[in-house]
Design an enzyme around this catalytic site. Sequence first.
Site, short mmCIF file in Angstrom:
data_model
loop_
_atom_site.label_atom_id
_atom_site.label_comp_id
_atom_site.label_asym_id
_atom_site.label_seq_id
_atom_site.Cartn_x
_atom_site.Cartn_y
_atom_site.Cartn_z
N ASP A 54 -9.26 21.18 99.03
CA ASP A 54 -8.32 22.30 98.97
C ASP A 54 -8.79 23.42 99.90
OD1 ASP A 54 -6.15 23.77 98.17
OD2 ASP A 54 -7.02 24.41 96.27
N ASN A 111 3.17 18.10 96.62
CA ASN A 111 3.11 18.52 98.02
C ASN A 111 4.43 18.33 98.78
OD1 ASN A 111 -0.38 17.57 98.40
ND2 ASN A 111 0.50 19.56 97.96
C1 FPP Z 1 -5.00 21.24 100.51
O1 FPP Z 1 -5.09 22.42 101.26
C2 FPP Z 1 -5.02 20.07 101.37
C3 FPP Z 1 -4.00 19.17 101.47
C4 FPP Z 1 -2.76 19.27 100.71
C5 FPP Z 1 -4.06 18.02 102.37
C6 FPP Z 1 -5.37 17.37 102.57
C7 FPP Z 1 -5.36 16.80 103.92
C8 FPP Z 1 -6.41 16.72 104.76
C9 FPP Z 1 -7.76 17.10 104.37
C10 FPP Z 1 -6.19 16.28 106.15
C11 FPP Z 1 -6.33 14.86 106.47
C12 FPP Z 1 -6.53 13.91 105.37
C13 FPP Z 1 -6.94 12.64 105.56
C14 FPP Z 1 -7.13 11.75 104.41
C15 FPP Z 1 -7.23 12.10 106.87
P1 FPP Z 1 -3.93 23.49 101.13
O2 FPP Z 1 -2.99 23.29 102.26
O3 FPP Z 1 -3.30 23.41 99.78
O4 FPP Z 1 -4.72 24.82 101.29
P2 FPP Z 1 -4.36 26.24 100.67
O5 FPP Z 1 -4.49 26.11 99.18
O6 FPP Z 1 -5.39 27.14 101.26
O7 FPP Z 1 -2.97 26.57 101.12
#
Ligand code: FPP
Length: 272
Positions: A27, A75
């Site tokens: 996250d 998501n």
């Molecule tokens: C949460 O951060 C992250 C995600 C919803 C996506 C996770 C994806 C990756 C780490 C990229 C690539 C993945 C793979 C498996 C290659 P957020 O966007 O919710 O962050 P925030 O809470 O700060 O908005």
Amino acid sequence: MDNLESQELALLLDPERIPRHVAIIMDGNGRWANRRGLPRIAGHRAGVNPVRDCVETCAQMGVEALTLYAFSVENWKRPRTEIDTLWRLLRFYLRRELPELNKNNVVLRVLGRLDALPAKVREEIDYAEERTQRNRGMRLNLAINYSGRAEILDAVNAVIAQARLAGTLDTLRLDEESISSNLYTSDLPDPDLLIRTSGEMRVSNFLLWQIAYAELYVTDTLWPDFSRTELMRAFLDFQKRERRFGGLVMKDPVPAAIAEDEWIEETAVSSK
Ligand code: FPP
């Protein structure tokens, strides 16, 4: 290992007590980008590096399974462009990392309702799963379009369907084993350690059944900054925990009967 600090920390670990199954809620990609005045997708792009580092480190340290939360059912509420970028990154990761996964003997599996994913993403997943299925090392689970509640419901419905087929529906009694054996992770131990980055104290519908006794490690570090050093810190912290699974660990045992009598007497006096 990429730096001295993580190597030094790794030396402090007890190799006999490496967590068998590690689960990670990645996250903070959006916040990481925001703080740099960049679009959210830059955060996701930067989030690929720690994925690679964690997979490699866990595989080399003898972790049996690593489960990463890459996309939750919730998501889908994000802007279309962000979702499309996540799919592109996933395809990019799978294609680019396949040789490395094979080099590290990693078996890839994707957990979640995959029929909702774009065809190109499913093809890439199928290909990567197929090309790693003969490996014998760590299992890497990517949870994609995943929901812990949906997984439990699917398991319950599967047990009911099996009983209907066997003609035993009338006498069916569910037990823990019947649910566990119908989860995506039926062939794996439950996670020992659940890591969450970016400081949020939530489990966000992730592996709800399986994390019943997992040790939680929450760090303020945002996912793109999550390093091998931080992973080693999480392992060390895990090794300091006393895992009781609801039981007791008696270090200096007091005869139970005496302790209980004294407590009852004291309560009786103080409540007079
Ligand atoms: C949460 O951060 C992250 C995600 C919803 C996506 C996770 C994806 C990756 C780490 C990229 C690539 C993945 C793979 C498996 C290659 P957020 O966007 O919710 O962050 P925030 O809470 O700060 O908005």
